[in-house]
Design a protein around this motif. Structure first.
Motif, short mmCIF file in Angstrom:
data_model
loop_
_atom_site.label_atom_id
_atom_site.label_comp_id
_atom_site.label_asym_id
_atom_site.label_seq_id
_atom_site.Cartn_x
_atom_site.Cartn_y
_atom_site.Cartn_z
N ARG A 72 -35.97 5.49 -20.31
CA ARG A 72 -34.90 4.49 -20.31
C ARG A 72 -34.36 4.30 -18.89
NH1 ARG A 72 -31.35 3.32 -24.51
NH2 ARG A 72 -33.14 3.26 -25.88
N THR A 73 -34.37 3.07 -18.43
CA THR A 73 -33.75 2.77 -17.13
C THR A 73 -32.86 1.54 -17.30
OG1 THR A 73 -35.44 1.22 -16.35
CG2 THR A 73 -35.87 3.55 -15.96
N PHE A 74 -32.38 0.99 -16.19
CA PHE A 74 -31.51 -0.20 -16.26
C PHE A 74 -32.30 -1.48 -16.48
CE2 PHE A 74 -33.04 -0.98 -12.11
CZ PHE A 74 -33.04 0.26 -11.45
N GLU A 75 -33.63 -1.42 -16.41
CA GLU A 75 -34.46 -2.63 -16.50
C GLU A 75 -34.47 -3.20 -17.92
OE1 GLU A 75 -36.07 -4.46 -13.99
OE2 GLU A 75 -35.94 -5.67 -15.80
N LEU B 250 -36.65 9.93 -24.28
CA LEU B 250 -36.18 8.67 -23.68
C LEU B 250 -35.55 8.86 -22.31
CD1 LEU B 250 -36.25 7.96 -26.85
CD2 LEU B 250 -34.50 6.31 -26.28
N ALA B 251 -34.92 10.01 -22.12
CA ALA B 251 -34.26 10.25 -20.83
C ALA B 251 -34.59 11.65 -20.31
CB ALA B 251 -32.75 10.08 -20.99
N ALA B 252 -35.82 12.07 -20.57
CA ALA B 252 -36.19 13.44 -20.18
C ALA B 252 -36.88 13.48 -18.82
CB ALA B 252 -37.13 14.03 -21.23
N THR B 253 -36.54 14.49 -18.05
CA THR B 253 -37.26 14.70 -16.79
C THR B 253 -38.61 15.33 -17.15
OG1 THR B 253 -36.47 16.96 -16.51
CG2 THR B 253 -35.12 15.21 -15.54
N ILE B 254 -39.51 15.32 -16.19
CA ILE B 254 -40.84 15.91 -16.44
C ILE B 254 -40.68 17.40 -16.75
CG2 ILE B 254 -43.05 16.48 -15.32
CD1 ILE B 254 -42.83 13.72 -13.91
#
Ligand code: PEP
Ligand code: MN
Length: 337
Positions: free
Chosen positions: A240-243, A210-214
């Motif tokens: 996951r972002t602020f959108e 959900l919040a992993a970098t490549i």
């Protein structure tokens, strides 16, 4: 470190290079490509003088792999990985379609949807039996009973199957009935699970966290590869972002990036990436255009009454129409569906 051999290198020369590398304390991974052989030498040896290998007969070039993920990197393996499951190839010219419901709910539901998947020409049937639900009060999946239903529905329709494995204790039962393991976003960094999947024989589809970098995602793939299973595919399912208009933010750019820095096939999941069925077809089209090796799409014949993820499920007829569009896009970029 990657050792590239001359096209003309003999078997004896290759063996000699491998022996030297092993004597220097490296772990060896040989990949025999169409053009030439490449040897990956793994192991941190600070200050190792690569000239010791460069001067060996048959060696064309030697260079260090700077990325922290080694076996997952393109410099380690130039040719794309093509995973073969029964008569399906993932990572080849053909774009593979994976479809099915979020959860396996009943025999009637699975047989109905397996028939849709098969008629659409898609090759892989999905369905969750062990579900990672945000709430402990939500439907948790049918477990082994569900796996049996999915296997039977797939056999009847000549389909390959994929399902999520949430914990080590589920590996054996899933392996008994299903062809491909799925590691969900929430488990991308469950390293104990990844290590065990590395010891299995079946392919693994690793979803992005959900919040992993490549880079973190590829390091997780490295855990599976390093433990002996070369058949890993990646799945972009949104981050996951602020959108808030979407369930997640579909990171389309991750597709060409991963294709460039890794040889592993990349699947896109526009269903979990967006969370709303009206956003699924546009993002599916975009993913094919962006170079995905496959798509995973949730479908349901009665989404209003689905036990999970109904709002993002496509009706069978919408899925069939979408495939016709995807075929045109695939053709435009010299691929097939
Ligand atoms: C799924 O594919 O059913 C699923 C739960 O996906 P994710 O792990 O991407 O949320
Ligand atoms: Mn789902």
């Amino acid at each position: 470190m990657v050792v590239i051999l001359e096209n003309s290198a003999t078997k004896e020369q290759i063996e000699n290079v491998i022996k030297h590398l092993e004597d220097y304390g490296f772990q060896i991974h040989k990949s025999t490509g169409v053009q030439r052989t490449v040897i990956g030498a793994i192991g941190v040896q600070p200050g190792f003088d690569t000239r010791k290998v460069k001067i060996l007969d048959g060696v064309a070039d030697v260079y260090r792999v700077t990325a922290p993920f080694k076996q997952a990197s393109r410099s380690f393996k130039e040719d794309k990985t093509v995973i073969k499951v029964k008569d399906v190839e993932i990572g080849g010219d053909e774009i593979v379609l994976i479809a099915g419901p979020c959860s396996i709910e009943s025999e009637e539901q699975m047989f109905k949807l397996a028939e849709v998947v098969s008629k659409s020409g898609s090759k892989i049937l999905r369905g969750g039996a062990f579900k990672p639900r945000t709430s402990p009060y939500s439907f948790q999946g049918m477990g082994e009973e569900g796996l049996v239903i999915m296997r039977d529905a797939a056999e009847k329709n000549n389909l390959v199957t994929i399902t999520e494995v949430m914990q080590i204790g589920e590996i054996d039962v899933i392996e008994k009935y299903i062809d491909i393991f799925q590691v969900g976003a929430r488990n991308m960094q469950n390293f104990a699970l990844l290590k065990e999947l590395g010891k299995t024989q079946k392919p693994v589809m690793l979803k992005r966290g959900l919040a992993a970098t490549i880079e973190e995602w590829l390091m997780s793939a490295e855990y599976i590869l390093a433990n002996g299973n070369p058949n890993v595919m990646l799945c972009e399912r949104g981050i996951r972002t602020f959108e808030t208009y979407t369930r997640n933010t579909f990171d389309l750019s991750a597709i060409p990036i991963v294709q460039k820095i890794s040889h592993l096939p990349v699947i896109a999941d526009p269903s979990h990436a967006t969370g709303y069925r009206d956003q699924v077809p546009p993002m599916a089209r975009a993913a094919v255009a962006a170079g995905a090796d496959g798509l995973m799409i949730e479908i349901h014949h009665d989404p209003e009454n689905a036990l999970s993820d109904g709002p993002q499920a496509l009706l069978p007829e919408v899925y069939l129409e979408l495939i016709n569009e995807l075929k045109l896009i695939a053709k435009a970029i010299h691929r097939e569906i």
